[in-house]
Enzyme design. Structure first.
Site, short mmCIF file in Angstrom:
data_model
loop_
_atom_site.label_atom_id
_atom_site.label_comp_id
_atom_site.label_asym_id
_atom_site.label_seq_id
_atom_site.Cartn_x
_atom_site.Cartn_y
_atom_site.Cartn_z
N GLN A 72 -2.88 -4.21 -5.68
CA GLN A 72 -4.35 -4.89 -5.91
C GLN A 72 -4.50 -6.18 -6.34
OE1 GLN A 72 -5.18 -0.73 -8.67
NE2 GLN A 72 -6.92 -1.70 -7.81
N HIS A 73 -5.75 -6.53 -6.37
CA HIS A 73 -6.33 -7.77 -7.14
C HIS A 73 -5.73 -9.11 -6.30
CE1 HIS A 73 -6.43 -5.11 -10.39
NE2 HIS A 73 -5.02 -5.05 -10.76
N ASP A 233 -3.17 0.61 -4.73
CA ASP A 233 -1.71 1.26 -4.60
C ASP A 233 -1.88 2.42 -5.64
OD1 ASP A 233 -1.89 -0.50 -6.72
OD2 ASP A 233 -0.07 -1.38 -6.11
#
Length: 474
Positions: A72-73, A233
């Site tokens: 992520q991110h 995830d």
């Protein structure tokens, strides 16, 4: 002939692919390829690793649907022609810590929590965009669209300029779980907060369309293979282990995460709990620490032993390690937000100056950080009856046996597996069935551990942790 589906886990360290029978989830084949190290990575490396992992798994020619889950991110900036503007900044790149602080101060904690369910921290895309605008204004000016790692890979699979040339950035697709980790999408409202994007980047940009949990996101050209919307995830892992309400998943990978499935959005103005969405239409309040399995690896390296011997040593020492405490902020920390902190060892005496005590302190310190996260999730009114322990760190027998005493919950350990990729495969199977659950059996419980809580372990850890907090904030 069986219908096959594939799930992809494009994680920080590697790309994993599983191919499973769509009807019952039976594993048919799998593949893997490494990712480059570092916190700044050219997205093409993920695409190349995906190609290698897919080839290692026997290809996708006979696969009816595939979904991509990813770390992520990460900030993937694209220009108006779909070209990558600069290497992607990953979730664990802390250069955006000051940017996160400035964003938080501008609106205040309560406003951020109400808006998007979480506060800005260095890992979130919104903070990375603020950093980009301040430190690389020309790159920010060229940025026409912002994607996340799994969005970009799905877009590549859909045939959008995989080898250069121009591509339609408006064709980017994400899902609600990954969108909720940007800092400019509201899980409660199910919509982007473009005002927050503008506050970070200084202007608007194209953002991926947020697809529904079981919506078809496109097809792989020339094959007819359906693309699912993918997932972050942790949300994919929740699908992969079959987490239900009352379960809290404790994952010990590169990062440590504590997350639970719930039916309502959360908003924690302290910033400890990120109020993310899940991949199935619900919500996934989550606490993340930067230091997890690599704490075990680092301690084993210091002691000159392998991980199995580290586990044996830890179990040979008494609970609480006779007062020796390791605060494992080896790479800074996200929870609490101390990006510049370092690890600290407290209570070192002649009696505790041996490998067994240090091994025990490392395991307990790792688990205490996650137990703090569990407490924060509970404080949001989320029911937590059982901990499901997954990730590379869960293979440690010491971690398994010590965890229930520190977490205060019975601990279930499914067999080692690629649960993020498995969750993506399950999503692909449901996409094929227009959202109907194929009824795959849940992950087996190979071991269950129970123990009476040992409060003094966490009490001593809390004292040492506060010393580190005061040192790094003073």
């Amino acid at each position: 002939m069986s219908t096959l589906v594939a799930g992809v886990d494009s994680s920080t360290q590697a790309c994993k692919v599983v191919v499973r029978d769509a009807a019952d989830g039976t594993l048919v084949r799998s593949g893997r390829a490494p990712h480059p190290e570092g916190t700044e990575v050219a997205p093409a490396a993920w695409r190349d690793a995906l190609r290698t992992a897919v080839a290692d798994a026997g290809g996708l020619d006979d696969v009816a649907a595939v979904s991509v889950a990813g770390q992520q991110h990460g900030m993937v900036c694209l220009d108006e022609d779909g070209g990558v503007v600069r290497p992607a900044l990953l979730w664990n790149d802390n250069r955006s810590a000051d940017a996160a602080r400035s964003l938080g101060e501008e609106l205040g904690a309560d406003a951020w929590a109400r808006a998007v369910g979480t506060l800005p921290v260095a890992s979130l895309t919104v903070a990375k965009l603020r950093w980009l605008a301040g430190h690389e204004p020309e790159a920010a000016r060229r940025t026409a669209a912002v994607a996340l790692p799994h969005d970009w890979l799905t877009w590549q699979l859909a045939g959008h300029a995989p080898d250069g040339g121009t591509a339609d950035v408006t064709a980017l697709v994400t899902d609600r779980s990954d969108a909720s980790g940007t800092g400019y999408w509201s899980p409660a409202e199910g919509a982007y907060r473009r005002d927050l994007l503008h506050r970070a980047l200084g202007r608007d940009a194209v953002l991926p369309r947020v697809a529904g949990p079981w919506e078809r996101a496109g097809r792989i050209p020339g094959t007819g293979t359906v693309l699912g919307p993918g997932a972050g995830d942790n949300a994919a892992a929740a699908l992969g282990v079959g987490a239900a309400q009352g379960d809290v998943v404790v994952s010990l990978g590169t990062s440590g995460t504590v997350f639970a499935v719930t039916g309502r959005p959360t908003a924690d103005p302290t910033g400890t709990v990120a109020g993310f969405a899940d991949a199935a239409g619900g919500f996934l309040p989550l606490v993340c620490t930067l230091n997890a399995a690599r704490v075990l690896q680092a301690t084993a390296r210091m002691l000159g032993v392998g991980l199995d011997e580290l586990s044996r040593l830890a179990l040979s020492a008494p609970a609480g390690a006779d007062g020796l405490v390791l605060v494992p902020y080896l790479e800074g920390e996200r929870t609490p937000a101390r990006p510049d902190a370092t690890g600290a060892l407290h209570g070192l005496t002649l009696a505790t100056s041996d490998p067994a005590h240090l091994a025990r302190a490392a395991v307990e310190g790792l688990l205490c950080g996650l137990a703090d996260g569990l407490d924060a999730v509970r404080a949001q009114g989320v029911e937590c009856r059982r901990a499901v322990l997954v990730g590379g760190g869960a293979r440690s027998e010491a971690v398994r046996r010590i965890a229930p005493a520190v977490l205060g919950l019975p601990v279930s350990v499914p067999p080692p597996g690629e649960y993020v990729a498995d969750g993506a495969a399950l999503q692909a199977a449901r996409v094929l069935r227009d959202g109907t659950d194929p009824g795959w059996p849940p992950a087996e419980e190979t071991a269950r551990y129970e123990a009476d809580p040992v409060p003094r372990v966490r009490e001593r850890y809390a004292q040492a942790r506060e010393l580190v907090v005061r040192q790094t904030s003073g």
